[in-house]
Write a protein that holds these residues in place. Structure first.
Motif, short mmCIF file in Angstrom:
data_model
loop_
_atom_site.label_atom_id
_atom_site.label_comp_id
_atom_site.label_asym_id
_atom_site.label_seq_id
_atom_site.Cartn_x
_atom_site.Cartn_y
_atom_site.Cartn_z
N ASP A 47 59.77 47.28 69.19
CA ASP A 47 58.56 46.98 68.41
C ASP A 47 58.79 46.23 67.10
O ASP A 47 57.86 46.07 66.31
CB ASP A 47 57.75 48.26 68.16
CG ASP A 47 58.42 49.26 67.23
OD1 ASP A 47 59.63 49.11 66.93
OD2 ASP A 47 57.73 50.20 66.80
N ARG A 48 60.01 45.73 66.89
CA ARG A 48 60.25 44.91 65.70
C ARG A 48 61.52 44.08 65.87
O ARG A 48 62.32 44.32 66.77
CB ARG A 48 60.36 45.78 64.44
CG ARG A 48 61.60 46.67 64.42
CD ARG A 48 61.70 47.41 63.11
NE ARG A 48 62.88 48.27 63.10
CZ ARG A 48 63.30 48.90 62.03
NH1 ARG A 48 62.65 48.81 60.89
NH2 ARG A 48 64.38 49.65 62.09
N ASN A 49 61.66 43.10 64.98
CA ASN A 49 62.86 42.25 64.93
C ASN A 49 63.16 41.56 66.26
O ASN A 49 64.32 41.45 66.69
CB ASN A 49 64.08 43.05 64.46
CG ASN A 49 63.92 43.54 63.04
OD1 ASN A 49 63.39 42.82 62.19
ND2 ASN A 49 64.34 44.76 62.77
N THR A 55 57.77 41.99 72.28
CA THR A 55 57.65 43.28 71.61
C THR A 55 56.48 44.08 72.15
O THR A 55 55.56 43.54 72.75
CB THR A 55 57.48 43.12 70.09
OG1 THR A 55 56.32 42.32 69.83
CG2 THR A 55 58.69 42.48 69.44
N THR A 57 54.40 48.02 70.84
CA THR A 57 54.22 48.83 69.64
C THR A 57 54.79 50.20 69.97
O THR A 57 55.07 50.50 71.14
CB THR A 57 52.73 48.98 69.28
OG1 THR A 57 52.08 49.72 70.32
CG2 THR A 57 52.06 47.62 69.08
N SER A 90 63.73 48.87 67.06
CA SER A 90 62.74 49.95 67.15
C SER A 90 62.51 50.54 65.77
O SER A 90 63.46 50.84 65.04
CB SER A 90 63.21 51.06 68.09
OG SER A 90 63.12 50.66 69.44
N SER A 91 61.24 50.73 65.45
CA SER A 91 60.86 51.38 64.20
C SER A 91 61.15 52.88 64.29
O SER A 91 61.40 53.41 65.39
CB SER A 91 59.37 51.18 63.94
OG SER A 91 58.61 51.81 64.97
N ASP A 92 61.08 53.56 63.16
CA ASP A 92 61.21 55.01 63.15
C ASP A 92 60.19 55.64 64.11
O ASP A 92 60.51 56.57 64.85
CB ASP A 92 60.97 55.58 61.75
CG ASP A 92 62.12 55.33 60.79
OD1 ASP A 92 62.99 54.48 61.07
OD2 ASP A 92 62.14 56.00 59.75
N GLU A 93 58.97 55.11 64.09
CA GLU A 93 57.91 55.65 64.94
C GLU A 93 58.26 55.49 66.42
O GLU A 93 58.00 56.39 67.23
CB GLU A 93 56.57 54.95 64.65
CG GLU A 93 56.02 55.22 63.26
CD GLU A 93 56.71 54.42 62.14
OE1 GLU A 93 56.60 54.85 60.96
OE2 GLU A 93 57.36 53.40 62.43
N GLN A 94 58.84 54.36 66.77
CA GLN A 94 59.18 54.16 68.18
C GLN A 94 60.35 55.03 68.60
O GLN A 94 60.34 55.60 69.69
CB GLN A 94 59.48 52.69 68.45
CG GLN A 94 59.64 52.44 69.95
CD GLN A 94 59.56 50.99 70.31
OE1 GLN A 94 60.46 50.24 69.98
NE2 GLN A 94 58.48 50.60 70.95
N LEU A 127 68.74 48.89 57.77
CA LEU A 127 67.44 49.32 58.30
C LEU A 127 67.22 50.83 58.23
O LEU A 127 66.08 51.29 58.16
CB LEU A 127 67.29 48.86 59.75
CG LEU A 127 67.20 47.35 59.98
CD1 LEU A 127 67.31 47.04 61.46
CD2 LEU A 127 65.91 46.79 59.40
#
Length: 172
Positions: A47-49, A55, A57, A90-94, A127
């Motif tokens: 979901d990022r980078n 991508t 979410t 991946s974000s923390d949320e993912q 990150l």
């Protein structure tokens, strides 16, 4: 294609990444099932980078993965792997969503990349500054366990080996 190539070399079981698109996982598992192969895989969660068209979410990754798990995991010789591409994408949320899926379905596999090169390791530290290294990012989100498979693991330190052993996680 891929399956004919690996079968031609005598490989009947493997773990592999699909793309971020659910259709890639559907095609992967359908072809494996057609050949009665024992394959482990999953839709990449990212979901990022990464480029916009590649991508999802955190919620989309969770929802699409859950549908694919229900459709394919345990069907014949097929096994689903929750598959965050690697920590930087991946974000923390993912990553938390990936850990949630593993709690909801305890017999799933988990597959991601770990410590392939020093630039990647430095990027993970940028990150995730609150974590104690690359492996600790995954550990923090409950992604280590007896069915966790980490690709590469080239640049690991003694505490990493200790934690991988404690959790019965594997390097591939």
């Amino acid at each position: 294609g891929f399956f004919d190539l690996i079968l031609g070399h005598g490989t009947t079981t493997a773990v592999a990444f699909c793309s971020v698109h659910p259709t890639s996982a559907d095609a992967y598992f359908a072809e494996a099932a057609r050949r009665n192969m024992r394959m482990i895989g999953g839709k990449v969660m990212m979901d990022r980078n990464a480029p916009e068209g590649l991508t999802d979410t955190a919620q989309q990754g969770y929802d699409e993965t859950k549908v694919l798990i229900e459709r394919w995991h345990g069907k014949g010789r097929l096994h689903y792997a929750v598959t965050p591409r690697f920590a930087p994408t991946s974000s923390d949320e993912q990553l938390a969503a990936a850990g949630q899926l593993l709690r909801e379905y305890p017999d799933l596999y988990m597959h991601t990349h770990l410590s392939e090169n020093t630039n990647e390791i430095a990027w993970v530290k940028e990150l995730f500054p609150e974590q104690n290294g690359y492996l600790d990012v995954y550990d923090h989100f409950n992604l280590l366990g007896e069915r966790s498979v980490f690709a590469h693991g080239v640049h690991l330190e003694e505490p990493d080996f200790k934690r991988l052993t404690e959790t019965q996680s594997s390097i591939s």
